[in-house]
Design a protein around this motif. Structure first.
Motif, PDB file in Angstrom:
ATOM      1  N   TYR A  27     -26.006  64.977  -7.993  1.00 28.82           N
ATOM      2  CA  TYR A  27     -26.001  63.624  -7.422  1.00 28.82           C
ATOM      3  C   TYR A  27     -26.997  62.693  -8.119  1.00 28.82           C
ATOM      4  CZ  TYR A  27     -23.260  65.854  -3.825  1.00 28.82           C
ATOM      5  OH  TYR A  27     -22.266  66.554  -3.178  1.00 28.82           O
ATOM      6  N   ALA A  28     -27.623  63.173  -9.170  1.00 32.43           N
ATOM      7  CA  ALA A  28     -28.734  62.443  -9.763  1.00 32.43           C
ATOM      8  C   ALA A  28     -28.340  61.123 -10.415  1.00 32.43           C
ATOM      9  CB  ALA A  28     -29.438  63.332 -10.802  1.00 32.43           C
ATOM     10  N   ASP A  29     -27.064  60.954 -10.775  1.00 33.44           N
ATOM     11  CA  ASP A  29     -26.638  59.684 -11.370  1.00 33.44           C
ATOM     12  C   ASP A  29     -26.566  58.562 -10.342  1.00 33.44           C
ATOM     13  OD1 ASP A  29     -26.280  60.527 -14.065  1.00 33.44           O
ATOM     14  OD2 ASP A  29     -24.397  61.496 -13.518  1.00 33.44           O
ATOM     15  N   LEU A  30     -26.451  58.922  -9.060  1.00 29.39           N
ATOM     16  CA  LEU A  30     -26.206  57.921  -8.015  1.00 29.39           C
ATOM     17  C   LEU A  30     -27.492  57.562  -7.285  1.00 29.39           C
ATOM     18  CD1 LEU A  30     -22.849  59.307  -6.575  1.00 29.39           C
ATOM     19  CD2 LEU A  30     -23.198  57.623  -8.401  1.00 29.39           C
ATOM     20  N   ILE A  31     -28.425  56.964  -7.996  1.00 35.67           N
ATOM     21  CA  ILE A  31     -29.683  56.503  -7.417  1.00 35.67           C
ATOM     22  C   ILE A  31     -29.669  54.977  -7.443  1.00 35.67           C
ATOM     23  CG2 ILE A  31     -32.193  56.459  -7.678  1.00 35.67           C
ATOM     24  CD1 ILE A  31     -32.026  59.236  -8.883  1.00 35.67           C
ATOM     25  N   TRP A  32     -29.958  54.364  -6.309  1.00 36.61           N
ATOM     26  CA  TRP A  32     -29.818  52.906  -6.217  1.00 36.61           C
ATOM     27  C   TRP A  32     -30.685  52.187  -7.236  1.00 36.61           C
ATOM     28  CZ3 TRP A  32     -26.004  54.395  -3.891  1.00 36.61           C
ATOM     29  CH2 TRP A  32     -25.980  55.062  -2.674  1.00 36.61           C
ATOM     30  N   SER A  33     -31.884  52.661  -7.472  1.00 35.38           N
ATOM     31  CA  SER A  33     -32.790  51.995  -8.405  1.00 35.38           C
ATOM     32  C   SER A  33     -32.445  52.269  -9.860  1.00 35.38           C
ATOM     33  CB  SER A  33     -34.231  52.447  -8.147  1.00 35.38           C
ATOM     34  OG  SER A  33     -34.388  53.822  -8.496  1.00 35.38           O
ATOM     35  N   GLY A  34     -31.626  53.304 -10.105  1.00 37.99           N
ATOM     36  CA  GLY A  34     -31.322  53.699 -11.477  1.00 37.99           C
ATOM     37  C   GLY A  34     -32.430  54.493 -12.139  1.00 37.99           C
ATOM     38  N   ASN A  47     -15.859  63.420  -1.489  1.00 35.66           N
ATOM     39  CA  ASN A  47     -14.948  62.430  -2.051  1.00 35.66           C
ATOM     40  C   ASN A  47     -15.693  61.146  -2.389  1.00 35.66           C
ATOM     41  OD1 ASN A  47     -12.628  64.117  -1.542  1.00 35.66           O
ATOM     42  ND2 ASN A  47     -12.851  63.589   0.610  1.00 35.66           N
ATOM     43  N   ASN A  48     -15.148  60.393  -3.332  1.00 36.99           N
ATOM     44  CA  ASN A  48     -15.821  59.168  -3.760  1.00 36.99           C
ATOM     45  C   ASN A  48     -14.974  57.952  -3.427  1.00 36.99           C
ATOM     46  OD1 ASN A  48     -17.817  57.530  -5.069  1.00 36.99           O
ATOM     47  ND2 ASN A  48     -18.285  59.272  -6.385  1.00 36.99           N
ATOM     48  N   ASP A  49     -15.413  56.794  -3.901  1.00 33.85           N
ATOM     49  CA  ASP A  49     -14.763  55.518  -3.623  1.00 33.85           C
ATOM     50  C   ASP A  49     -13.529  55.362  -4.516  1.00 33.85           C
ATOM     51  OD1 ASP A  49     -14.004  52.881  -3.249  1.00 33.85           O
ATOM     52  OD2 ASP A  49     -16.043  52.099  -3.270  1.00 33.85           O
ATOM     53  N   ALA A  50     -12.345  55.419  -3.920  1.00 31.38           N
ATOM     54  CA  ALA A  50     -11.103  55.337  -4.699  1.00 31.38           C
ATOM     55  C   ALA A  50     -10.993  54.032  -5.470  1.00 31.38           C
ATOM     56  CB  ALA A  50      -9.906  55.504  -3.773  1.00 31.38           C
ATOM     57  N   SER A  62     -20.078  60.984 -10.446  1.00 29.30           N
ATOM     58  CA  SER A  62     -20.259  59.812 -11.296  1.00 29.30           C
ATOM     59  C   SER A  62     -18.956  59.231 -11.822  1.00 29.30           C
ATOM     60  CB  SER A  62     -21.177  60.144 -12.476  1.00 29.30           C
ATOM     61  OG  SER A  62     -20.653  61.226 -13.225  1.00 29.30           O
ATOM     62  N   VAL A  63     -17.887  60.032 -11.887  1.00 28.74           N
ATOM     63  CA  VAL A  63     -16.599  59.525 -12.376  1.00 28.74           C
ATOM     64  C   VAL A  63     -15.497  59.820 -11.357  1.00 28.74           C
ATOM     65  CG1 VAL A  63     -14.910  59.503 -14.242  1.00 28.74           C
ATOM     66  CG2 VAL A  63     -17.334  59.796 -14.777  1.00 28.74           C
ATOM     67  N   ALA A  64     -15.148  61.098 -11.150  1.00 29.96           N
ATOM     68  CA  ALA A  64     -14.089  61.431 -10.191  1.00 29.96           C
ATOM     69  C   ALA A  64     -14.130  62.913  -9.849  1.00 29.96           C
ATOM     70  CB  ALA A  64     -12.720  61.065 -10.760  1.00 29.96           C
ATOM     71  N   PRO A  65     -14.128  63.263  -8.551  1.00 32.14           N
ATOM     72  CA  PRO A  65     -14.198  64.677  -8.160  1.00 32.14           C
ATOM     73  C   PRO A  65     -13.023  65.517  -8.641  1.00 32.14           C
ATOM     74  CG  PRO A  65     -14.675  63.237  -6.293  1.00 32.14           C
ATOM     75  CD  PRO A  65     -14.185  62.360  -7.396  1.00 32.14           C
ATOM     76  N   ALA A  66     -11.822  64.941  -8.634  1.00 30.41           N
ATOM     77  CA  ALA A  66     -10.635  65.739  -8.951  1.00 30.41           C
ATOM     78  C   ALA A  66     -10.544  66.124 -10.421  1.00 30.41           C
ATOM     79  CB  ALA A  66      -9.364  64.990  -8.531  1.00 30.41           C
ATOM     80  N   SER A 121     -22.346  54.271 -19.192  1.00 29.56           N
ATOM     81  CA  SER A 121     -23.589  53.569 -18.858  1.00 29.56           C
ATOM     82  C   SER A 121     -23.346  52.282 -18.092  1.00 29.56           C
ATOM     83  CB  SER A 121     -24.400  53.281 -20.127  1.00 29.56           C
ATOM     84  OG  SER A 121     -23.649  52.466 -21.015  1.00 29.56           O
ATOM     85  N   ASP A 122     -22.163  51.693 -18.221  1.00 24.66           N
ATOM     86  CA  ASP A 122     -21.818  50.504 -17.446  1.00 24.66           C
ATOM     87  C   ASP A 122     -21.182  50.868 -16.107  1.00 24.66           C
ATOM     88  OD1 ASP A 122     -22.681  48.745 -19.462  1.00 24.66           O
ATOM     89  OD2 ASP A 122     -20.742  48.849 -20.477  1.00 24.66           O
ATOM     90  N   HIS A 123     -20.417  51.952 -16.108  1.00 27.95           N
ATOM     91  CA  HIS A 123     -19.673  52.337 -14.905  1.00 27.95           C
ATOM     92  C   HIS A 123     -20.585  52.796 -13.778  1.00 27.95           C
ATOM     93  CE1 HIS A 123     -16.899  54.448 -12.259  1.00 27.95           C
ATOM     94  NE2 HIS A 123     -17.592  55.556 -12.452  1.00 27.95           N
ATOM     95  N   VAL A 124     -21.569  53.621 -14.070  1.00 27.40           N
ATOM     96  CA  VAL A 124     -22.365  54.242 -13.011  1.00 27.40           C
ATOM     97  C   VAL A 124     -23.156  53.220 -12.194  1.00 27.40           C
ATOM     98  CG1 VAL A 124     -24.296  55.808 -12.555  1.00 27.40           C
ATOM     99  CG2 VAL A 124     -22.430  56.531 -14.037  1.00 27.40           C
ATOM    100  N   PRO A 125     -23.836  52.235 -12.796  1.00 25.20           N
ATOM    101  CA  PRO A 125     -24.542  51.252 -11.962  1.00 25.20           C
ATOM    102  C   PRO A 125     -23.606  50.477 -11.039  1.00 25.20           C
ATOM    103  CG  PRO A 125     -25.326  51.150 -14.225  1.00 25.20           C
ATOM    104  CD  PRO A 125     -24.121  52.027 -14.237  1.00 25.20           C
ATOM    105  N   LYS A 126     -22.400  50.163 -11.498  1.00 22.23           N
ATOM    106  CA  LYS A 126     -21.438  49.469 -10.642  1.00 22.23           C
ATOM    107  C   LYS A 126     -21.017  50.351  -9.480  1.00 22.23           C
ATOM    108  CE  LYS A 126     -19.557  46.684 -14.445  1.00 22.23           C
ATOM    109  NZ  LYS A 126     -18.360  46.461 -15.319  1.00 22.23           N
ATOM    110  N   LEU A 127     -20.781  51.630  -9.762  1.00 22.05           N
ATOM    111  CA  LEU A 127     -20.420  52.574  -8.712  1.00 22.05           C
ATOM    112  C   LEU A 127     -21.538  52.667  -7.683  1.00 22.05           C
ATOM    113  CD1 LEU A 127     -18.705  54.848  -7.460  1.00 22.05           C
ATOM    114  CD2 LEU A 127     -19.745  56.422  -9.127  1.00 22.05           C
ATOM    115  N   ALA A 128     -22.769  52.813  -8.155  1.00 26.04           N
ATOM    116  CA  ALA A 128     -23.905  52.944  -7.248  1.00 26.04           C
ATOM    117  C   ALA A 128     -24.071  51.691  -6.385  1.00 26.04           C
ATOM    118  CB  ALA A 128     -25.181  53.217  -8.033  1.00 26.04           C
TER     119      ALA A 128
END
Length: 414
Positions: free
Chosen positions: A215-222, A37-40, A246-250, A292-299
């Motif tokens: 899980y490759a999109d979720l790297i802290w350094s990008g 699960n991810n961050d709601a 990267s977006v939503a599991p469901a 491209s904007d969403h993933v860095p904020k999520l990480a």
């Protein structure tokens, strides 16, 4: 035939080798550290709503046709987005016709296994690995060779030794399965040098590589190494990934990248008349404008939660909890003292309202992972992480005598 309750009894008619019956779902526990699960709070609901309205207004009538007038590979605008994303992020050069949209990466696993495996076949996988991969192989009657990991991921010296031993017995492995970029559950990233060596071995022994990149999109350094698929010179890699993390599991949207010669054999066994069309349409619209904007904020938000979990473990468990600071992902792989059986800890913790993943369920070497556990830090809030880890420490202390409070104090001081 009827049961004692008077209803029809299906039990004598059930197929052989079914998994155990599921328990009825009764809601999440108070402290839920399991699952992918991810961050709601970071699901981009408003932008997904805008994307849904825009794409349905423009193309909603295509829902009347299986495949949305894009054919069996999936919604073409989503595949075209992936062509650019894969090139930019993973170094993969491919066309839209070398991408198959699936119902999550789990369907990708099933399809590739259905293409390549028969009972009695042999595969190489990471010793600690995604539970969904392990259980699928076990149910198919596959011989699993577990390869140990270190800080750089799957050890290629152990891969070479395993391939050599198999060859001496006249056995050719069907594939080498690896999660090289933010491994699940350990969080490691395979170095580029090791990737080259793994590809060399795959070529030498004539064994393809099955690359799971979820899980490759979720790297802290990008920044990440190129995908194995991108580095292969012989087209001997099948690549799967997903939008679940990267977006939503469901949403249940994943994809396979492979040469057409492979996809053309997978399509006939993908007999679901196409993965969910609306999800594909909305994702394509959303991703083109916002991915491209969403993933860095999520990480960035996930990193905050990881730090909260590591701090809580240090405070509550002291030196009794060993872990590395992972470079990305949503999981922390934790080693407790050898006397702790995390399968037993799992049961006691669940009774106290805490859900954890015991290490033995994420390993092909249950003994090696007996005292390990996987904790998901993405879904709970920072406060829930702190409170849940404290509650877990109390259960562990009661059941196994660890952690000792003195150790906690020393770790906190350090």
């Amino acid at each position: 035939m009827t049961s004692t309750s008077g209803s029809f009894d299906f039990t004598p008619l059930l197929a052989a080798n079914l998994p155990p019956a599921a328990a009825k779902w009764s809601g999440f526990p108070k402290y839920n550290f399991v699952g992918g699960n991810n961050d709601a709070d970071q699901v981009p609901v408003a932008k997904l709503l805008e994307a849904s309205t825009a794409v349905l207004t423009r193309e909603g009538a295509t829902l009347a046709t299986y495949g949305l007038n894009s054919g069996p590979l999936g919604y073409r605008p989503l595949r075209e987005f992936l062509v650019g994303k894969l090139k930019r992020d993973a170094g993969i050069t491919c066309t839209a016709d070398e991408i198959l949209i699936t119902s999550g990466s789990l369907q990708g696993l099933d399809l590739v296994n259905g293409l390549l495996l028969s009972p009695g076949d042999t595969v190489l996988i990471e010793q600690e690995c995604y539970q969904g991969s392990i259980t699928r192989l076990t149910r198919r009657g596959i011989n699993i060779v577990g390869i140990p990991l270190d800080h750089d991921g799957m050890r290629v010296d152990a891969v070479e030794a395993a391939l050599k031993e198999l060859k001496s017995r006249g056995v050719r492995a069907k594939y080498i399965y690896t999660i090289p970029t933010v491994q699940n559950p350990t969080g490691t990233i395979m170095s580029e040098e090791r990737r080259r060596e793994l590809l060399r071995l795959a070529d030498e022994y004539g064994v393809p590589i099955f690359e799971d990149d979820c899980y490759a999109d979720l790297i802290w350094s990008g920044k990440r190494p190129p995908a194995l698929y991108a580095m292969s010179k012989t087209d001997n890699v099948i690549h799967i990934s997903s939008f679940s993390k990267s977006v939503a599991p469901a949403l249940r949207v994943g994809y396979i990248v492979a040469p057409w010669a492979v996809l053309s054999r997978i399509l006939p066994i993908k007999t679901d008349a196409g993965s969910g069309a609306l999800e594909q349409m909305v994702l394509a619209e959303f991703c083109a404008a916002h991915f491209s904007d969403h993933v860095p904020k999520l990480a960035k938000g996930l990193r905050v939660k990881l730090e909260a979990m590591m701090e809580a473990l240090a405070e509550q468990f002291g030196t009794a909890a060993e872990f590395d600071d992972p470079p990305g992902g949503i999981f922390l792989w934790v080693k407790l003292p050898d006397n702790v059986d995390t399968m037993k800890l799992y049961q006691a913790a669940l009774a106290a309202g805490i859900a954890i993943n015991p290490g033995a369920e994420w390993s092909v070497n249950a003994g090696h992972s007996k005292s390990r556990l996987r904790l998901c830090f993405a879904s709970p809030s920072v406060q829930e992480i702190r409170d849940g880890v404290a509650a877990l420490a109390e259960v562990c202390r009661k059941e196994f005598g660890v952690p000792s409070r003195s150790a906690n104090v020393e770790r906190a001081k350090g």
